[in-house]
Design a protein around this motif. Structure first.
Motif, short mmCIF file in Angstrom:
data_model
loop_
_atom_site.label_atom_id
_atom_site.label_comp_id
_atom_site.label_asym_id
_atom_site.label_seq_id
_atom_site.Cartn_x
_atom_site.Cartn_y
_atom_site.Cartn_z
N ASN A 45 1.19 -1.30 0.42
CA ASN A 45 -0.10 0.49 -0.03
C ASN A 45 0.84 1.33 0.27
O ASN A 45 0.42 2.34 -0.86
CB ASN A 45 -1.15 -0.04 1.54
CG ASN A 45 -2.08 -0.73 1.17
OD1 ASN A 45 -2.33 -1.46 -0.09
ND2 ASN A 45 -2.34 -1.84 2.20
N ILE A 46 1.75 1.22 0.53
CA ILE A 46 2.58 2.60 0.50
C ILE A 46 3.26 2.72 -0.37
O ILE A 46 3.34 3.85 -0.84
CB ILE A 46 4.33 2.08 1.92
CG1 ILE A 46 3.67 2.38 2.97
CG2 ILE A 46 4.84 3.12 1.60
CD1 ILE A 46 5.14 1.95 4.55
N GLU A 47 3.66 1.44 -1.40
CA GLU A 47 3.81 1.59 -3.32
C GLU A 47 2.92 2.93 -3.42
O GLU A 47 3.50 4.07 -4.35
CB GLU A 47 4.59 0.59 -3.52
CG GLU A 47 6.04 0.37 -3.06
CD GLU A 47 6.96 0.86 -2.76
OE1 GLU A 47 7.44 1.58 -4.15
OE2 GLU A 47 7.80 1.17 -1.96
N TRP A 48 1.72 2.13 -3.57
CA TRP A 48 0.78 2.98 -4.68
C TRP A 48 0.67 4.14 -3.80
O TRP A 48 -0.03 5.65 -4.55
CB TRP A 48 -0.97 2.33 -4.22
CG TRP A 48 -2.68 2.87 -4.72
CD1 TRP A 48 -1.96 2.49 -5.73
CD2 TRP A 48 -2.69 3.57 -3.70
NE1 TRP A 48 -3.24 3.43 -6.16
CE2 TRP A 48 -4.19 4.80 -5.13
CE3 TRP A 48 -2.93 3.85 -2.75
CZ2 TRP A 48 -4.90 5.05 -4.65
CZ3 TRP A 48 -3.78 5.20 -1.84
CH2 TRP A 48 -5.32 5.44 -3.26
N ILE A 49 0.40 4.73 -1.94
CA ILE A 49 0.19 5.90 -1.36
C ILE A 49 1.29 6.81 -1.75
O ILE A 49 1.17 7.83 -2.22
CB ILE A 49 0.46 5.82 0.14
CG1 ILE A 49 -0.83 4.91 0.31
CG2 ILE A 49 0.71 7.44 0.53
CD1 ILE A 49 -0.65 3.92 2.01
N LYS A 50 2.40 6.62 -2.04
CA LYS A 50 3.78 7.58 -2.50
C LYS A 50 3.54 8.70 -4.27
O LYS A 50 3.94 9.08 -4.37
CB LYS A 50 4.92 6.89 -2.90
CG LYS A 50 5.26 6.04 -1.48
CD LYS A 50 7.27 5.35 -1.78
CE LYS A 50 7.90 5.07 -0.44
NZ LYS A 50 9.59 3.45 -1.27
#
Length: 151
Positions: A45-50
């Protein structure tokens, strides 16, 4: 007299884009007041959030525990959909519920002023309150969806 100190806020949405997006919008609003935002999620999810993030939001990775039968790297509903295994939803919920301890360890380490959490992460307030950290339940879905909830 108003308290002008910078607050240290942890935000903890459910691990789905439809929940993360409203939390990001709220975080942007809180940032306009000069407060510090720590945004908890999983690596996937962090990869998407970035791709959606404003620079001052600090991303904190929450490690998901291993659950037998759930493929590695599945950290959200979209992960199950991508592999065509929505039948594994109960295992995903089990995995997320096992995050209590890693979540608590991060809270202890970071000592926030309060936590804004997603209603679907029901155990968050218990963990935070044991440490004396106040919580705010931010409901990231509408009343129509809530009408289908059990309870």
């Amino acid at each position: 007299m108003a308290d002008d100190r910078q607050l240290h806020v942890v935000m903890f949405p459910w691990f789905a884009q439809g929940h993360i997006t409203p939390f990001l919008n709220l975080a942007k609003s809180i940032l306009t007041s000069g407060h510090r935002i720590l945004f908890f999620s999983t690596l996937v999810n962090i990869e998407w959030i970035k791709k959606k993030i404003v620079p001052r939001i600090e991303l904190v990775e929450l490690q998901l525990p291993f659950v037998d039968g759930l493929p590695a790297g599945v950290e959200s509903m979209i992960g199950l959909s991508k592999i065509g295994r929505t039948d594994l939803v109960p295992l995903l919920f089990q995995e997320i519920d096992l995050c209590e301890q890693p979540f608590g360890a991060l809270l202890k380490l970071l000592s926030p002023d309060f936590v804004i959490f997603d209603a679907t992460l029901w155990w968050t307030s218990w963990v935070a309150n044991k440490m004396g950290v106040p919580t705010i339940n931010f409901i990231a879905f509408d009343i129509a969806a809530m009408s289908f909830a059990k309870g």
